[in-house]
Write a protein that holds these residues in place. Structure first.
Motif, short mmCIF file in Angstrom:
data_model
loop_
_atom_site.label_atom_id
_atom_site.label_comp_id
_atom_site.label_asym_id
_atom_site.label_seq_id
_atom_site.Cartn_x
_atom_site.Cartn_y
_atom_site.Cartn_z
N VAL A 193 -0.14 -1.73 -0.28
CA VAL A 193 -0.68 -0.52 -0.91
C VAL A 193 -2.17 -0.38 -0.58
O VAL A 193 -2.67 0.73 -0.45
N ASP A 194 -2.85 -1.50 -0.43
CA ASP A 194 -4.26 -1.49 -0.03
C ASP A 194 -4.33 -1.21 1.47
O ASP A 194 -3.91 -2.04 2.28
N PRO A 195 -4.85 -0.04 1.88
CA PRO A 195 -4.86 0.31 3.30
C PRO A 195 -5.69 -0.64 4.15
O PRO A 195 -5.50 -0.72 5.36
N THR A 196 -6.59 -1.40 3.55
CA THR A 196 -7.41 -2.34 4.32
C THR A 196 -6.74 -3.70 4.45
O THR A 196 -7.32 -4.61 5.05
N ALA A 197 -5.55 -3.87 3.91
CA ALA A 197 -4.88 -5.18 3.91
C ALA A 197 -3.51 -5.12 4.58
O ALA A 197 -2.56 -5.74 4.13
N GLN A 198 -3.40 -4.38 5.67
CA GLN A 198 -2.12 -4.25 6.38
C GLN A 198 -1.84 -5.42 7.32
O GLN A 198 -0.72 -5.58 7.79
N ASP A 199 -2.83 -6.23 7.60
CA ASP A 199 -2.66 -7.36 8.51
C ASP A 199 -1.57 -8.30 7.96
O ASP A 199 -1.60 -8.66 6.79
N PRO A 200 -0.61 -8.71 8.79
CA PRO A 200 0.46 -9.58 8.32
C PRO A 200 -0.01 -10.96 7.86
O PRO A 200 0.76 -11.69 7.25
#
Length: 91
Positions: free
Chosen positions: A51-58
């Motif tokens: 949900v946090d767009p800055t935390a998409q990194d797997p």
């Protein structure tokens, strides 16, 4: 270290969707990390979206934990999404 706060999955005959929420016991007043789960038509058979767009990194801890939980659930209940155990090889 994250702590599982909530896991919600909804299934129909071949698809599923849901979310998983984590809290950080070291920072109890922070907003929980929320990862959305959606069905995918190819391995690993699910997609995760933070949900946090800055935390998409797997490699983000919430994404790693959500991935681990989904792989565990689908390995032991593949029939829920019209799959077989061979679709979820053991590491």
């Amino acid at each position: 270290m994250l702590q599982l706060l909530s896991l919600t999955l909804a299934y129909d005959d071949t698809r599923f969707f849901g979310s998983v929420m984590f809290t950080d016991p070291d920072h109890p007043d922070d907003k929980p990390a929320v990862v959305l789960i959606d069905h995918a038509d190819e391995a690993p058979w699910f997609r995760l979206t933070n949900v946090d767009p800055t935390a998409q990194d797997p490699t983000v801890l919430a994404m790693v934990e959500a991935d681990r939980i989904m792989r565990f659930l689908l390995r032991y209940t593949p029939d829920r999404i019209s799959r077989t155990v061979s679709d979820f090889p053991q590491p």
